[in-house]
Design a protein around this motif. Structure first.
Motif, PDB file in Angstrom:
ATOM      1  N   ARG A 137      -4.914  -2.056   2.854  1.00  0.00           N
ATOM      2  CA  ARG A 137      -5.322  -0.867   3.614  1.00  0.00           C
ATOM      3  C   ARG A 137      -4.213   0.170   3.695  1.00  0.00           C
ATOM      4  NH1 ARG A 137      -4.726   0.204   8.928  1.00  0.00           N
ATOM      5  NH2 ARG A 137      -4.097  -1.942   9.340  1.00  0.00           N
ATOM      6  N   GLN A 138      -2.990  -0.260   4.022  1.00  0.00           N
ATOM      7  CA  GLN A 138      -1.900   0.689   4.236  1.00  0.00           C
ATOM      8  C   GLN A 138      -1.257   1.167   2.949  1.00  0.00           C
ATOM      9  OE1 GLN A 138       0.519  -1.735   6.835  1.00  0.00           O
ATOM     10  NE2 GLN A 138      -0.395  -0.842   8.669  1.00  0.00           N
ATOM     11  N   ARG A 139      -1.488   0.421   1.848  1.00  0.00           N
ATOM     12  CA  ARG A 139      -0.930   0.795   0.537  1.00  0.00           C
ATOM     13  C   ARG A 139       0.597   0.849   0.561  1.00  0.00           C
ATOM     14  NH1 ARG A 139      -4.028  -0.714  -2.952  1.00  0.00           N
ATOM     15  NH2 ARG A 139      -3.374   0.798  -4.511  1.00  0.00           N
ATOM     16  N   ARG A 140       1.215  -0.016   1.334  1.00  0.00           N
ATOM     17  CA  ARG A 140       2.668  -0.161   1.329  1.00  0.00           C
ATOM     18  C   ARG A 140       3.040  -1.429   0.577  1.00  0.00           C
ATOM     19  NH1 ARG A 140       5.502   3.018   4.827  1.00  0.00           N
ATOM     20  NH2 ARG A 140       7.148   2.444   3.365  1.00  0.00           N
ATOM     21  N   VAL A 141       4.186  -1.414  -0.085  1.00  0.00           N
ATOM     22  CA  VAL A 141       4.632  -2.566  -0.869  1.00  0.00           C
ATOM     23  C   VAL A 141       4.973  -3.716   0.070  1.00  0.00           C
ATOM     24  CG1 VAL A 141       6.378  -3.444  -2.451  1.00  0.00           C
ATOM     25  CG2 VAL A 141       5.474  -1.134  -2.753  1.00  0.00           C
ATOM     26  N   THR A 142       4.293  -4.842  -0.098  1.00  0.00           N
ATOM     27  CA  THR A 142       4.536  -6.020   0.733  1.00  0.00           C
ATOM     28  C   THR A 142       5.150  -7.175  -0.055  1.00  0.00           C
ATOM     29  OG1 THR A 142       2.288  -6.823   0.336  1.00  0.00           O
ATOM     30  CG2 THR A 142       2.652  -5.458   2.296  1.00  0.00           C
ATOM     31  N   ASP A 143       5.030  -7.142  -1.383  1.00  0.00           N
ATOM     32  CA  ASP A 143       5.489  -8.252  -2.210  1.00  0.00           C
ATOM     33  C   ASP A 143       6.126  -7.692  -3.475  1.00  0.00           C
ATOM     34  OD1 ASP A 143       5.697 -10.426  -4.004  1.00  0.00           O
ATOM     35  OD2 ASP A 143       4.058 -11.490  -3.031  1.00  0.00           O
ATOM     36  N   LEU A 144       7.373  -8.113  -3.735  1.00  0.00           N
ATOM     37  CA  LEU A 144       8.048  -7.719  -4.971  1.00  0.00           C
ATOM     38  C   LEU A 144       8.512  -8.981  -5.681  1.00  0.00           C
ATOM     39  CD1 LEU A 144       9.174  -5.566  -6.875  1.00  0.00           C
ATOM     40  CD2 LEU A 144      11.267  -5.522  -5.493  1.00  0.00           C
ATOM     41  N   ASN A 145       7.930  -9.250  -6.838  1.00  0.00           N
ATOM     42  CA  ASN A 145       8.266 -10.443  -7.622  1.00  0.00           C
ATOM     43  C   ASN A 145       8.602 -10.030  -9.046  1.00  0.00           C
ATOM     44  OD1 ASN A 145       8.450 -12.876  -8.978  1.00  0.00           O
ATOM     45  ND2 ASN A 145       6.571 -13.736  -8.150  1.00  0.00           N
ATOM     46  N   ILE A 146       9.897  -9.991  -9.338  1.00  0.00           N
ATOM     47  CA  ILE A 146      10.357  -9.669 -10.692  1.00  0.00           C
ATOM     48  C   ILE A 146      11.221 -10.816 -11.208  1.00  0.00           C
ATOM     49  CG2 ILE A 146      10.205  -7.160 -10.510  1.00  0.00           C
ATOM     50  CD1 ILE A 146      13.161  -7.113  -9.778  1.00  0.00           C
ATOM     51  N   VAL A 166       7.240  -8.335   2.721  1.00  0.00           N
ATOM     52  CA  VAL A 166       7.068  -9.673   3.283  1.00  0.00           C
ATOM     53  C   VAL A 166       7.646 -10.734   2.352  1.00  0.00           C
ATOM     54  CG1 VAL A 166       5.362 -11.395   4.014  1.00  0.00           C
ATOM     55  CG2 VAL A 166       5.026  -8.986   4.582  1.00  0.00           C
ATOM     56  N   SER A 167       7.623 -10.467   1.052  1.00  0.00           N
ATOM     57  CA  SER A 167       8.105 -11.421   0.062  1.00  0.00           C
ATOM     58  C   SER A 167       8.948 -10.707  -0.980  1.00  0.00           C
ATOM     59  CB  SER A 167       6.919 -12.134  -0.608  1.00  0.00           C
ATOM     60  OG  SER A 167       7.362 -13.017  -1.619  1.00  0.00           O
ATOM     61  N   LEU A 168      10.137 -11.254  -1.260  1.00  0.00           N
ATOM     62  CA  LEU A 168      11.043 -10.675  -2.249  1.00  0.00           C
ATOM     63  C   LEU A 168      11.569 -11.791  -3.139  1.00  0.00           C
ATOM     64  CD1 LEU A 168      12.737  -8.389  -3.466  1.00  0.00           C
ATOM     65  CD2 LEU A 168      14.422  -8.753  -1.644  1.00  0.00           C
ATOM     66  N   VAL A 184      19.368  -6.090   5.656  1.00  0.00           N
ATOM     67  CA  VAL A 184      19.156  -6.584   7.018  1.00  0.00           C
ATOM     68  C   VAL A 184      17.943  -5.935   7.671  1.00  0.00           C
ATOM     69  CG1 VAL A 184      20.591  -4.861   8.179  1.00  0.00           C
ATOM     70  CG2 VAL A 184      20.372  -7.137   9.177  1.00  0.00           C
ATOM     71  N   HIS A 185      17.513  -4.780   7.145  1.00  0.00           N
ATOM     72  CA  HIS A 185      16.370  -4.072   7.729  1.00  0.00           C
ATOM     73  C   HIS A 185      15.024  -4.677   7.323  1.00  0.00           C
ATOM     74  CE1 HIS A 185      19.156  -1.140   9.172  1.00  0.00           C
ATOM     75  NE2 HIS A 185      19.469  -0.696   7.975  1.00  0.00           N
ATOM     76  N   LEU A 186      15.037  -5.662   6.424  1.00  0.00           N
ATOM     77  CA  LEU A 186      13.778  -6.249   5.960  1.00  0.00           C
ATOM     78  C   LEU A 186      13.311  -7.302   6.964  1.00  0.00           C
ATOM     79  CD1 LEU A 186      14.615  -6.613   2.154  1.00  0.00           C
ATOM     80  CD2 LEU A 186      13.443  -4.735   3.311  1.00  0.00           C
ATOM     81  N   ARG A 187      13.007  -6.863   8.182  1.00  0.00           N
ATOM     82  CA  ARG A 187      12.734  -7.777   9.283  1.00  0.00           C
ATOM     83  C   ARG A 187      11.374  -8.469   9.178  1.00  0.00           C
ATOM     84  NH1 ARG A 187      16.382  -6.414  13.463  1.00  0.00           N
ATOM     85  NH2 ARG A 187      18.291  -5.798  12.400  1.00  0.00           N
ATOM     86  N   ARG A 188      10.527  -8.040   8.234  1.00  0.00           N
ATOM     87  CA  ARG A 188       9.214  -8.683   8.100  1.00  0.00           C
ATOM     88  C   ARG A 188       9.220  -9.775   7.035  1.00  0.00           C
ATOM     89  NH1 ARG A 188       4.491  -4.138   8.952  1.00  0.00           N
ATOM     90  NH2 ARG A 188       5.590  -2.846  10.470  1.00  0.00           N
ATOM     91  N   LEU A 189      10.331  -9.953   6.353  1.00  0.00           N
ATOM     92  CA  LEU A 189      10.399 -10.918   5.258  1.00  0.00           C
ATOM     93  C   LEU A 189      10.066 -12.328   5.734  1.00  0.00           C
ATOM     94  CD1 LEU A 189      13.485 -10.145   2.979  1.00  0.00           C
ATOM     95  CD2 LEU A 189      11.072 -10.076   2.373  1.00  0.00           C
TER      96      LEU A 189
END
Length: 371
Positions: A137-146, A166-168, A184-189
Motif C-alpha cells: 500500500r505505502q510503496r516504500r522499500v521494506t526488503d532489500l536482498n542482493i 524490515v529485511s536487509l 542505526v536508524h533502521l529501527r524496523r529491521l
C-alpha cells in the motif's frame, strides 16, 4: 515561570507557519526567565533526539518548567513535530530510490554491477528493481536482498535512511570497509544478514538499538574486538550468528536477558574466557555452538535447556567430567564435545537421549565403555 510559556488553548504557537522554539516563549517574561525557558526547551529537544519515551519527556517538561500537564503535552507535540519534519521529509519512494542509487554508484564495476546499473534505473519504479520488495500500500522499500551477486564496494550512509526497511540481506558478496553508523536508524529491521563479506571493524554497539531485530548474521567476516553488551537490548533477537571472525573475550552476561534467543552460533573465533554459563540459562535456546574457540572451565548444562536440540562445544579447552545432567536435554539430536580435555567415564544418561542422532566425544581423556 508559567507565564513565560506562549501556549494557547488553540494549540502551539507557529513561527513563519512552523513550530519554533523561540515562538513558544512569551515576550512578556523577564530576560533571565526567557533564557531559562529556552534552555528548558533545548534540553527537551535534545532528549527527544536521543529517543526517550513519551512519558519521560512529558514528566521532564512538567518538572523543569513548572507548568500544567496540558502545556507540557503541547510543548512535546511541537518538538516531536519538528523531529518528524527533519527526519521523514520527503516520505516517498523517491527517497528510497535516491538511497539505492547511491548504493549502486558505490559498487565497483563487475558483471553483476552492470546488471544492477541497467535494472536499477530512474526510468522504472524502485519497487520493480531486482532484489527490492515494497509495501503493497505505502510503496516504500521494506526488503532489500542482493545476496550472492558477487558485488564489490562499500556501504553508503544513505542506506540508513530507509526507515521502512524490515529485511536487509547483502550476504555472500565482497563489500568492504566499516558499517556506516547511519544504519542505526533502521529501527524496523527484523532480519539483518551481512555474512560472508570483507567488512571490517568491531561489532558496533549501536546494534543494540535495533530492538526489533530477530535474526542477526555477521558470519565469515573480519570483526575484531569483543561482543558489546548492548546487543542484549535486542529483546526480540532469536538467532545470533557471529562465526568465523576474530572476536575475543566471552559472551557478555547481559545475554541472559535475551529471553527470545533460540540460536547462538559463535564458531571459529578467539573467545578465551571461562565457558559463559549464563548463555545456558535461557529456556528458549534450541541450538548452541562455540566450536573452535579457546573457552575453558567445567561444563554445567541442561538444567533449563529442555528445548535444546543442537550442542557443539568441540575444540575448546573444557575440563572435568561430562556432567550427568546432559541427559536432561532430552531433545538433543546433535552433541559434539570432541577436542577438549574431559576426563572420567561417559555418563550413562547419554544412552537415555532417544532423539540423539550424532555423538562426537573423541579427542578427550575419557575412560570406560558406553552402554
Amino acid at each position: 515561570m508559567g507565564r513565560c510559556w506562549n501556549i494557547s488553548r488553540n494549540g502551539p504557537v507557529l513561527h513563519g507557519g512552523r513550530p519554533h522554539l523561540e515562538a513558544m516563549v512569551s515576550e512578556d517574561c523577564s530576560t533571565h526567565h526567557r533564557l531559562a525557558a529556552l534552555i528548558i526547551l533545548q534540553e527537551v529537544k535534545t532528549r527527544l533526539d536521543g529517543g526517550p519515551s513519551f512519558h519521560d519527556l512529558i514528566v521532564l517538561v512538567w518538572n523543569l518548567a513548572g507548568i500544567s500537564i496540558l502545556q507540557a503535552l503541547s510543548i512535546y507535540l511541537v518538538l516531536f513535530f519538528q523531529k518528524r519534519v527533519r527526519y521523514c521529509f520527503p516520505c516517498s519512494s523517491t527517497a528510497d530510490q535516491s538511497a539505492l542509487l547511491a548504493f549502486r554508484d558505490r559498487m565497483i564495476t563487475s558483471d553483476s554491477h552492470k546488471i544492477l546499473a541497467k535494472n536499477w534505473s530512474v526510468t522504472s519504479s524502485v519497487c520493480d528493481w531486482m532484489g527490492v520488495t515494497c509495501h503493497a500500500r505505502q510503496r516504500r522499500v521494506t526488503d532489500l536482498n542482493i545476496s550472492s551477486m558477487k558485488l564489490t564496494g562499500t556501504l553508503p550512509p544513505q542506506l540508513g535512511n530507509r526507515y521502512f526497511l524490515v529485511s536487509l540481506n547483502i550476504s555472500s558478496n565482497n563489500f568492504h570497509g566499516e558499517l556506516p553508523r547511519e544504519l542505526v536508524h533502521l529501527r524496523r529491521l527484523r532480519y539483518l544478514d551481512f555474512g560472508i563479506n570483507n567488512l571490517c571493524g568491531e561489532i558496533p554497539s549501536w546494534f543494540g538499538s535495533l530492538y526489533k531485530l530477530q535474526y542477526l548474521s555477521v558470519r565469515i567476516y573480519s570483526f575484531t574486538g569483543s561482543i558489546p553488551p548492548s546487543i542484549s537490548n535486542m529483546s526480540s533477537l532469536e538467532t545470533s550468528w557471529l562465526s568465523c571472525n576474530s572476536i575475543e573475550g566471552t559472551v557478555p552476561t547481559e545475554f541472559q536477558n535475551l529471553h527470545n534467543l533460540k540460536n547462538l552460533i559463535i564458531e571459529s573465533n578467539q573467545l578465551s574466557d571461562p565457558l559463559p554459563l549464563h548463555a545456558f540459562n535461557l529456556s528458549s535456546m534450541e541450538s548452541v555452538s562455540f566450536l573452535n574457540n579457546s573457552l575453558s572451565g567445567i561444563l554445567h548444562i541442561c538444567h533449563r535447556l529442555q528445548k535444546l536440540t543442537w550442542l557443539c562445544l568441540a575444540e575448546n579447552n573444557l575440563i572435568g567430567r561430562i556432567p550427568s545432567t546432559v541427559s536432561q536435554c532430552s531433545l538433543l539430536r546433535y552433541l559434539a564435545l570432541f577436542g577438549n580435555h574431559f576426563t572420567g567415564s561417559i555418563p550413562n544418561g547419554i544412552g537415555n537421549l532417544t532423539m540423539l542422532e550424532d555423538l562426537y566425544l573423541q579427542m578427550n581423556n575419557l575412560t570406560g565403555k558406553m552402554y
